[in-house]
Design a protein around this motif. Structure first.
Motif, PDB file in Angstrom:
ATOM      1  N   THR A  37     -33.716 -37.800 -92.417  1.00 14.09           N
ATOM      2  CA  THR A  37     -33.981 -39.199 -92.094  1.00 14.09           C
ATOM      3  C   THR A  37     -33.331 -39.508 -90.748  1.00 14.09           C
ATOM      4  OG1 THR A  37     -34.073 -39.825 -94.416  1.00 14.09           O
ATOM      5  CG2 THR A  37     -33.649 -41.589 -92.831  1.00 14.09           C
ATOM      6  N   GLY A  38     -34.104 -40.117 -89.855  1.00 11.68           N
ATOM      7  CA  GLY A  38     -33.603 -40.458 -88.532  1.00 11.68           C
ATOM      8  C   GLY A  38     -34.231 -41.739 -88.044  1.00 11.68           C
ATOM      9  N   PRO A  39     -34.096 -42.037 -86.759  1.00 10.72           N
ATOM     10  CA  PRO A  39     -34.630 -43.272 -86.192  1.00 10.72           C
ATOM     11  C   PRO A  39     -36.136 -43.450 -86.359  1.00 10.72           C
ATOM     12  CG  PRO A  39     -33.168 -42.189 -84.628  1.00 10.72           C
ATOM     13  CD  PRO A  39     -33.372 -41.248 -85.775  1.00 10.72           C
ATOM     14  N   TYR A  40     -36.869 -42.337 -86.488  1.00 16.53           N
ATOM     15  CA  TYR A  40     -38.323 -42.419 -86.598  1.00 16.53           C
ATOM     16  C   TYR A  40     -38.817 -42.088 -88.004  1.00 16.53           C
ATOM     17  CZ  TYR A  40     -37.800 -42.801 -81.600  1.00 16.53           C
ATOM     18  OH  TYR A  40     -37.405 -43.221 -80.354  1.00 16.53           O
ATOM     19  N   GLY A  41     -37.976 -42.335 -89.004  1.00 11.80           N
ATOM     20  CA  GLY A  41     -38.394 -42.185 -90.390  1.00 11.80           C
ATOM     21  C   GLY A  41     -37.811 -40.961 -91.062  1.00 11.80           C
ATOM     22  N   THR A  42     -38.374 -40.650 -92.216  1.00 14.55           N
ATOM     23  CA  THR A  42     -37.965 -39.490 -93.015  1.00 14.55           C
ATOM     24  C   THR A  42     -39.091 -38.476 -92.978  1.00 14.55           C
ATOM     25  OG1 THR A  42     -36.601 -40.877 -94.442  1.00 14.55           O
ATOM     26  CG2 THR A  42     -37.260 -38.723 -95.317  1.00 14.55           C
ATOM     27  N   THR A  43     -38.757 -37.237 -92.647  1.00 17.87           N
ATOM     28  CA  THR A  43     -39.778 -36.203 -92.503  1.00 17.87           C
ATOM     29  C   THR A  43     -39.198 -34.826 -92.777  1.00 17.87           C
ATOM     30  OG1 THR A  43     -41.472 -35.290 -91.020  1.00 17.87           O
ATOM     31  CG2 THR A  43     -39.378 -35.918 -90.016  1.00 17.87           C
ATOM     32  N   ASN A  44     -40.076 -33.892 -93.111  1.00 16.54           N
ATOM     33  CA  ASN A  44     -39.668 -32.492 -93.226  1.00 16.54           C
ATOM     34  C   ASN A  44     -40.258 -31.673 -92.071  1.00 16.54           C
ATOM     35  OD1 ASN A  44     -42.380 -32.312 -93.975  1.00 16.54           O
ATOM     36  ND2 ASN A  44     -41.994 -30.764 -95.547  1.00 16.54           N
ATOM     37  N   ILE A  45     -40.794 -32.339 -91.061  1.00 15.51           N
ATOM     38  CA  ILE A  45     -41.378 -31.654 -89.901  1.00 15.51           C
ATOM     39  C   ILE A  45     -40.272 -31.326 -88.896  1.00 15.51           C
ATOM     40  CG2 ILE A  45     -42.960 -31.848 -87.941  1.00 15.51           C
ATOM     41  CD1 ILE A  45     -44.657 -33.738 -89.674  1.00 15.51           C
ATOM     42  N   TRP A  46     -40.275 -30.086 -88.439  1.00 15.05           N
ATOM     43  CA  TRP A  46     -39.339 -29.622 -87.406  1.00 15.05           C
ATOM     44  C   TRP A  46     -40.134 -29.153 -86.197  1.00 15.05           C
ATOM     45  CZ3 TRP A  46     -33.884 -29.294 -87.585  1.00 15.05           C
ATOM     46  CH2 TRP A  46     -33.341 -29.849 -88.737  1.00 15.05           C
ATOM     47  N   ASP A  47     -39.668 -29.533 -85.008  1.00 16.17           N
ATOM     48  CA  ASP A  47     -40.341 -29.233 -83.749  1.00 16.17           C
ATOM     49  C   ASP A  47     -39.698 -28.025 -83.080  1.00 16.17           C
ATOM     50  OD1 ASP A  47     -41.656 -31.666 -84.265  1.00 16.17           O
ATOM     51  OD2 ASP A  47     -40.235 -32.796 -83.045  1.00 16.17           O
ATOM     52  N   CYS A  48     -40.511 -27.033 -82.735  1.00 13.46           N
ATOM     53  CA  CYS A  48     -40.026 -25.868 -81.998  1.00 13.46           C
ATOM     54  C   CYS A  48     -40.071 -26.224 -80.517  1.00 13.46           C
ATOM     55  CB  CYS A  48     -40.890 -24.648 -82.284  1.00 13.46           C
ATOM     56  SG  CYS A  48     -40.343 -23.177 -81.389  1.00 13.46           S
ATOM     57  N   ILE A  49     -38.885 -26.290 -79.880  1.00 11.90           N
ATOM     58  CA  ILE A  49     -38.811 -26.709 -78.480  1.00 11.90           C
ATOM     59  C   ILE A  49     -38.556 -25.541 -77.529  1.00 11.90           C
ATOM     60  CG2 ILE A  49     -38.123 -29.041 -79.126  1.00 11.90           C
ATOM     61  CD1 ILE A  49     -35.255 -28.274 -78.163  1.00 11.90           C
ATOM     62  N   ALA A  50     -38.254 -24.391 -78.079  1.00 14.10           N
ATOM     63  CA  ALA A  50     -38.086 -23.132 -77.340  1.00 14.10           C
ATOM     64  C   ALA A  50     -38.011 -22.036 -78.403  1.00 14.10           C
ATOM     65  CB  ALA A  50     -36.814 -23.154 -76.487  1.00 14.10           C
ATOM     66  N   ASN A  51     -37.979 -20.796 -77.989  1.00 11.01           N
ATOM     67  CA  ASN A  51     -37.945 -19.696 -78.939  1.00 11.01           C
ATOM     68  C   ASN A  51     -36.715 -19.812 -79.846  1.00 11.01           C
ATOM     69  OD1 ASN A  51     -38.879 -17.267 -80.059  1.00 11.01           O
ATOM     70  ND2 ASN A  51     -37.439 -16.105 -78.806  1.00 11.01           N
ATOM     71  N   ALA A  52     -36.948 -19.929 -81.168  1.00 12.12           N
ATOM     72  CA  ALA A  52     -35.886 -20.057 -82.171  1.00 12.12           C
ATOM     73  C   ALA A  52     -34.989 -21.263 -81.921  1.00 12.12           C
ATOM     74  CB  ALA A  52     -35.069 -18.779 -82.263  1.00 12.12           C
ATOM     75  N   GLN A  53     -35.576 -22.365 -81.435  1.00 12.49           N
ATOM     76  CA  GLN A  53     -34.841 -23.611 -81.224  1.00 12.49           C
ATOM     77  C   GLN A  53     -35.650 -24.762 -81.799  1.00 12.49           C
ATOM     78  OE1 GLN A  53     -33.210 -24.262 -77.318  1.00 12.49           O
ATOM     79  NE2 GLN A  53     -32.799 -22.094 -77.015  1.00 12.49           N
ATOM     80  N   TYR A  54     -35.061 -25.441 -82.807  1.00 10.28           N
ATOM     81  CA  TYR A  54     -35.756 -26.487 -83.539  1.00 10.28           C
ATOM     82  C   TYR A  54     -34.960 -27.777 -83.578  1.00 10.28           C
ATOM     83  CZ  TYR A  54     -38.767 -22.792 -85.340  1.00 10.28           C
ATOM     84  OH  TYR A  54     -39.655 -21.764 -85.449  1.00 10.28           O
ATOM     85  N   VAL A  55     -35.693 -28.902 -83.550  1.00 12.29           N
ATOM     86  CA  VAL A  55     -35.098 -30.224 -83.768  1.00 12.29           C
ATOM     87  C   VAL A  55     -35.932 -30.943 -84.814  1.00 12.29           C
ATOM     88  CG1 VAL A  55     -34.107 -30.428 -81.443  1.00 12.29           C
ATOM     89  CG2 VAL A  55     -36.409 -31.281 -81.871  1.00 12.29           C
ATOM     90  N   SER A  56     -35.279 -31.823 -85.574  1.00 10.92           N
ATOM     91  CA  SER A  56     -36.013 -32.599 -86.571  1.00 10.92           C
ATOM     92  C   SER A  56     -36.913 -33.609 -85.882  1.00 10.92           C
ATOM     93  CB  SER A  56     -35.048 -33.332 -87.497  1.00 10.92           C
ATOM     94  OG  SER A  56     -35.776 -34.230 -88.321  1.00 10.92           O
ATOM     95  N   ASP A  57     -38.150 -33.700 -86.349  1.00 12.71           N
ATOM     96  CA  ASP A  57     -39.112 -34.655 -85.798  1.00 12.71           C
ATOM     97  C   ASP A  57     -38.691 -36.105 -86.059  1.00 12.71           C
ATOM     98  OD1 ASP A  57     -41.758 -34.668 -84.402  1.00 12.71           O
ATOM     99  OD2 ASP A  57     -42.328 -35.871 -86.156  1.00 12.71           O
ATOM    100  N   ALA A  58     -37.741 -36.320 -86.972  1.00  8.25           N
ATOM    101  CA  ALA A  58     -37.247 -37.670 -87.269  1.00  8.25           C
ATOM    102  C   ALA A  58     -36.501 -38.263 -86.073  1.00  8.25           C
ATOM    103  CB  ALA A  58     -36.322 -37.641 -88.490  1.00  8.25           C
ATOM    104  N   TYR A  59     -36.155 -37.435 -85.093  1.00 10.43           N
ATOM    105  CA  TYR A  59     -35.421 -37.881 -83.911  1.00 10.43           C
ATOM    106  C   TYR A  59     -36.253 -37.814 -82.630  1.00 10.43           C
ATOM    107  CZ  TYR A  59     -31.203 -38.080 -86.658  1.00 10.43           C
ATOM    108  OH  TYR A  59     -30.265 -38.426 -87.606  1.00 10.43           O
ATOM    109  N   VAL A  60     -37.538 -37.457 -82.764  1.00 10.06           N
ATOM    110  CA  VAL A  60     -38.405 -37.317 -81.593  1.00 10.06           C
ATOM    111  C   VAL A  60     -39.538 -38.326 -81.696  1.00 10.06           C
ATOM    112  CG1 VAL A  60     -39.870 -35.731 -80.278  1.00 10.06           C
ATOM    113  CG2 VAL A  60     -37.817 -34.859 -81.442  1.00 10.06           C
TER     114      VAL A  60
END
Length: 107
Positions: free
Chosen positions: A71-94
């Motif tokens: 859960t973050g500023p943009y809701g609750t999600t289980n989606i993770w964004d790959c921003i580089a090789n083996a580097q992920y951020v939660s989509d709840a913050y993007v």
């Protein structure tokens, strides 16, 4: 998955990211204002932190995959964004403007 070398803004290091079919398809999105975002080695909070993005960062999203629910500023999600090789951020913050996937699923 094929990789290519790209430079991530805000760092002097050369990062390796998944290659996109067409470079024009990779879009960058802003991280929530006032947030220093943990970048993890996999799609979940139990993965190690590989770096921290500064406030005001934008991130390219090469692909997305399901992982831990956050859960973050943009809701609750289980989606993770790959921003580089083996580097992920939660989509709840993007700020992608969507509650769903905006990039292909990671293979």
């Amino acid at each position: 998955m094929a990789t290519e070398d790209i430079e991530i803004s805000g760092t002097d290091e050369l990062e390796t990211a998944p290659a996109a079919t067409a470079e024009a398809r990779v879009r960058s999105y802003p991280v929530a204002p006032g947030v220093r975002l943990n970048v993890r080695s996999g799609p979940g909070t139990h993965y190690r932190i590989v770096r921290v993005l500064p406030e005001g960062a934008t991130v390219p999203i090469y692909c997305q995959r399901p992982g831990d629910t956050v859960t973050g500023p943009y809701g609750t999600t289980n989606i993770w964004d790959c921003i580089a090789n083996a580097q992920y951020v939660s989509d709840a913050y993007v700020n992608t403007g969507s509650d769903g996937y905006v990039a292909p699923r990671c293979s």
